[in-house]
Motif scaffolding. Structure first.
Motif, PDB file in Angstrom:
ATOM      1  N   HIS A 137       6.090   6.103  -8.804  1.00 34.32           N
ATOM      2  CA  HIS A 137       5.881   6.773  -8.464  1.00 34.32           C
ATOM      3  C   HIS A 137       5.815   8.026  -9.443  1.00 34.32           C
ATOM      4  O   HIS A 137       5.069   8.948  -9.959  1.00 34.32           O
ATOM      5  CB  HIS A 137       5.138   7.490  -7.238  1.00 34.32           C
ATOM      6  N   GLN A 176       0.121   0.982 -11.491  1.00 36.28           N
ATOM      7  CA  GLN A 176      -0.399   1.029 -10.167  1.00 36.28           C
ATOM      8  C   GLN A 176      -0.697  -0.176  -9.425  1.00 36.28           C
ATOM      9  O   GLN A 176      -1.047  -0.288  -8.308  1.00 36.28           O
ATOM     10  CB  GLN A 176      -2.130   1.446 -10.890  1.00 36.28           C
ATOM     11  N   ILE A 179       2.228  -0.516  -6.938  1.00 36.31           N
ATOM     12  CA  ILE A 179       2.258   0.379  -5.940  1.00 36.31           C
ATOM     13  C   ILE A 179       2.003  -0.308  -5.052  1.00 36.31           C
ATOM     14  O   ILE A 179       2.310   0.698  -4.128  1.00 36.31           O
ATOM     15  CB  ILE A 179       2.057   1.809  -7.012  1.00 36.31           C
ATOM     16  N   SER A 183       3.191  -0.769  -1.400  1.00 38.77           N
ATOM     17  CA  SER A 183       2.231  -0.087  -0.465  1.00 38.77           C
ATOM     18  C   SER A 183       2.308  -0.980   1.086  1.00 38.77           C
ATOM     19  O   SER A 183       2.433  -0.616   1.831  1.00 38.77           O
ATOM     20  CB  SER A 183       1.495   0.910  -0.771  1.00 38.77           C
ATOM     21  N   GLY A 270       8.853  12.351  -3.206  1.00 39.52           N
ATOM     22  CA  GLY A 270       8.218  10.842  -3.554  1.00 39.52           C
ATOM     23  C   GLY A 270       9.138  10.295  -3.083  1.00 39.52           C
ATOM     24  O   GLY A 270       8.700   8.952  -2.370  1.00 39.52           O
TER      25      GLY A 270
END
Length: 433
Positions: A137, A176, A179, A183, A270
């Motif tokens: 991030h 991305q 990420i 997640s 973050g």
């Protein structure tokens, strides 16, 4: 992720620190903040060779510090053979790029440094995932600086977007995608922790989470109370992965005690977001044990920094037991401790290293974590020793009398176990009497 401060197969990086005093900013003294930044840099494996300060009304949007001061510091860094310049505040991606051109070396900010330390210290898969998520991030808006050496505008109309632009967009998509994957994995961790919590609730065990500023002595306290072997070093962020151990209190009550990651002022948002899977243990706790290094000259500000993070994760207002640690380091000056105890009358002063004050802490934990228990008088025949043993195991026996054919007890029993002891209950009692 690759470490930002590298120590393997090369000399220790020489580090120069930069701090800015903003006139409108309240809080910690800049010198204290830079001292902590120096400790962070040392923890990351760097060697601090100097620092520079500037007072400003507001940060420069292009270089954070003034252009003249940046040139002055850059000249000093070249003479001192500096490898890395670290700013005490968070830099924008544009500021980082501009400063690297001025200094002609690596430029980091406080956030990057803390992320780097966490990356070095994480041991569990969950911890590594959380750190990588925070790093990605942080990296995403800064990818451009890593492709500054490539052409981004080759050709003219109809030919815009050269090799660098193509690679930049490819890297953005990869970051991305990563990420998103991390997640999803951390969401699985959250569900697993939720299942574990439900299991604990079935056992009716209270959960206490140890919180506090980094290096306040949280792991040392966990080890002292439970005999755990959590890493305890005189370093910032010595441990990241949470450790949970069972603690049996003098009230004959089982408590789960969890040591959590240390907090710090200017903790990157973050990082707080990434660690929410772990910090849920704090949010779900029945009691927070806030450990304070009472010997630290900025103890008051450290308490405020911890409270700020607790508010950010939604744990504000939770029942909290203040534990004032390291009283063995006060060297006879008790004024700070006295002020803390006046403000927190139920707080406990201890030394987790020597054990001084620990019995009082256990007593206060038992008092604050005491569940709703039913106080009753029981009569148990001597030929049922299993019932007597069970009563001592799960209840808090206040009085006992073994004379005669039947043993008599006054005890506090968890409500969910009343049915188990119902055949032996003589009467309910209102007070310990």
């Amino acid at each position: 992720m690759k470490a930002l401060i590298e120590t393997r197969n090369r000399r220790t990086e020489r580090v120069f620190l930069v701090g800015v005093e903003i006139k409108s900013r309240n809080g910690w003294d800049l010198r204290d903040s830079l001292d902590e930044l120096s400790e962070l840099a040392t923890t990351a494996g760097g060697h601090v060779v100097g620092d520079g300060l500037q007072k400003m009304a507001a940060p420069n949007p292009g270089t954070f510090i003034g252009k003249g001061k940046a040139d002055e510091f850059a000249l000093h860094c070249r003479k001192a053979d500096v490898d890395t310049v670290i700013f005490d505040d968070e830099l924008s991606p544009a500021q980082s790029r501009n400063l690297e051109k001025v200094f002609n070396c690596k430029v980091l900010d406080r956030t990057s440094l803390i992320l780097d330390i966490f990356a070095q210290r994480a041991r569990s898969r969950e911890g590594k995932l959380q750190i990588e998520l925070a790093q990605l991030h942080h990296l995403l808006p800064r990818l451009t600086r890593f492709w500054g050496h490539l052409s981004r505008q080759s050709g003219g109309i109809g030919m815009r977007g050269g090799e660098g632009e193509t690679q930049l967009e490819t890297d953005r998509r990869r970051v991305q995608d990563r990420i998103s994957r991390i997640s999803r994995e951390l969401e699985v961790v959250r569900r697993q922790r939720s299942t574990q919590r439900q299991g604990r609730q079935r056992n009716h065990w209270a959960l206490a989470s140890i919180v506090g500023y980094t290096n306040a002595g949280k792991s040392t306290l966990l080890n002292k109370l439970t005999g755990a072997a959590a890493l305890a070093e005189d370093k910032l962020f010595a441990t990241l992965d949470p450790t949970t151990r069972r603690l049996r209190l003098p009230t004959n009550q089982n408590v789960l005690l969890t040591d959590t990651v240390g907090f710090i002022r200017k903790l990157p948002h973050g990082l707080v977001e990434a660690f929410k899977a772990t910090l849920e243990e704090v949010v779900q706790a029945d009691l927070l044990v806030h450990v304070v290094d009472v010997s630290h000259p900025r103890a008051e500000e450290q308490v405020q920094a911890v409270d700020t993070v607790l508010n950010e994760i939604g744990a504000q207002g939770k029942p909290t037991l203040m534990v004032f640690n390291k009283i063995d380091r006060l060297n006879g000056t008790q004024d700070v401790l006295r002020r803390f105890l006046e403000r927190h009358p139920q707080g406990v002063a201890i030394s987790a290293t020597s054990g001084e004050g620990v019995p009082a802490l256990l007593g206060e934990l038992g008092s604050q974590l005491r569940p709703v228990r039913e106080f009753m008088e029981l009569a148990v025949p001597h030929d049922q020793p299993g019932v007597i043993a069970r009563l001592h195991e799960v209840g808090q026996v206040v009085e006992r009398n073994y004379d005669g054919p039947i043993a008599r007890f006054k005890a506090r029993i968890p409500p969910h176990l009343r049915e188990e002891f119902a055949p032996f209950v003589l009467r309910d009692l209102q007070t310990p009497g």
